[in-house]
Design an enzyme around this catalytic site. Structure first.
Site, short mmCIF file in Angstrom:
data_model
loop_
_atom_site.label_atom_id
_atom_site.label_comp_id
_atom_site.label_asym_id
_atom_site.label_seq_id
_atom_site.Cartn_x
_atom_site.Cartn_y
_atom_site.Cartn_z
N THR A 1 0.83 -1.21 0.00
CA THR A 1 0.00 0.00 0.00
C THR A 1 0.86 1.26 0.00
OG1 THR A 1 -1.70 -1.24 1.18
CG2 THR A 1 -1.95 1.14 1.14
N CYS A 2 1.95 1.25 0.74
CA CYS A 2 2.84 2.41 0.80
C CYS A 2 3.49 2.64 -0.57
CB CYS A 2 3.91 2.23 1.87
SG CYS A 2 3.21 2.14 3.54
N THR A 3 3.83 1.56 -1.26
CA THR A 3 4.43 1.67 -2.59
C THR A 3 3.43 2.26 -3.57
OG1 THR A 3 5.92 -0.18 -2.14
CG2 THR A 3 5.53 0.36 -4.47
#
Length: 149
Positions: A43-45
Site C-alpha cells: 500500500t505504501c508503494t
C-alpha cells in the site's frame, strides 16, 4: 495530531542520502508532507508511486513533497532508488518528526492493537501554515486527493 491552522513543526530529518532536511528550509513553497507506515510494502508503494507519477502536476501547482516513515536510511535509500522518486524520503527512526505531527497512534488490525504510523497527508501553504489534513488517504489516488483541495 497537527490540524488546520497549525504551523509546520520545526524539525531536522535525515533523507535517503544521509543529508539533513530542515523544516525551516521548506517554507516559501507549498508543501506536502505524507506519512506512510513502511517503505516497500504494497500500500505504501502504491501511494508513493502515485505521488511520483503525478509529480509534474503537483509541482505545476507549486507543491514540494516530502515522505516520512520510521524506516532507516538504508531502507529509505532502497525504496527511493527502486522507484526513482523525485522527492525526498525522511528516515525517522527516532520518531521525532512522526511525534511532532502526531501520527504515531494506536492502530488495530485483525483484532490486534499496536502502535504505528497512521497514514496521513499534511498540506502547508508558503508560510508554513497547515491548510489541509488528509486522514483518509486513498493510496491509488493520493495525488488527486491533494490536488482537489
Amino acid at each position: 495530531m497537527l490540524k488546520v491552522g497549525d504551523k509546520l513543526p520545526e524539525f531536522e530529518g535525515t533523507n535517503q542520502d544521509g543529508e539533513t532536511i530542515a523544516s525551516s528550509k521548506l517554507i516559501g513553497k507549498k508543501l506536502v508532507v505524507f506519512f506512510y507506515p513502511q517503505a516497500n510494502t504494497p500500500t505504501c508503494t502504491v501511494e508513493a508511486c502515485n505521488l511520483s507519477d503525478n509529480y509534474s502536476k503537483l509541482k505545476k501547482e507549486g507543491f514540494q513533497l516530502l515522505g516520512v516513515s520510521g524506516d532507516g536510511v538504508k531502507k529509505q535509500k532502497n525504496f527511493h532508488s527502486k522507484f526513482a522518486f523525485p522527492y525526498n524520503l525522511i528516515a525517522d527512526e527516532s520518531h521525532d518528526v512522526i511525534e511532532k505531527f502526531g501520527v504515531w497512534q494506536e492502530k488495530k488490525t485483525f483484532g490486534k492493537t499496536y502502535m504505528g504510523i497512521v497514514r496521513t497527508t499534511f498540506i502547508f501553504d508558503e508560510n508554513g501554515i497547515c491548510t489541509r489534513v488528509i486522514e483518509k488517504v486513498t493510496s491509488k489516488t493520493a495525488a488527486d486527493q491533494i490536488l482537489e483541495g
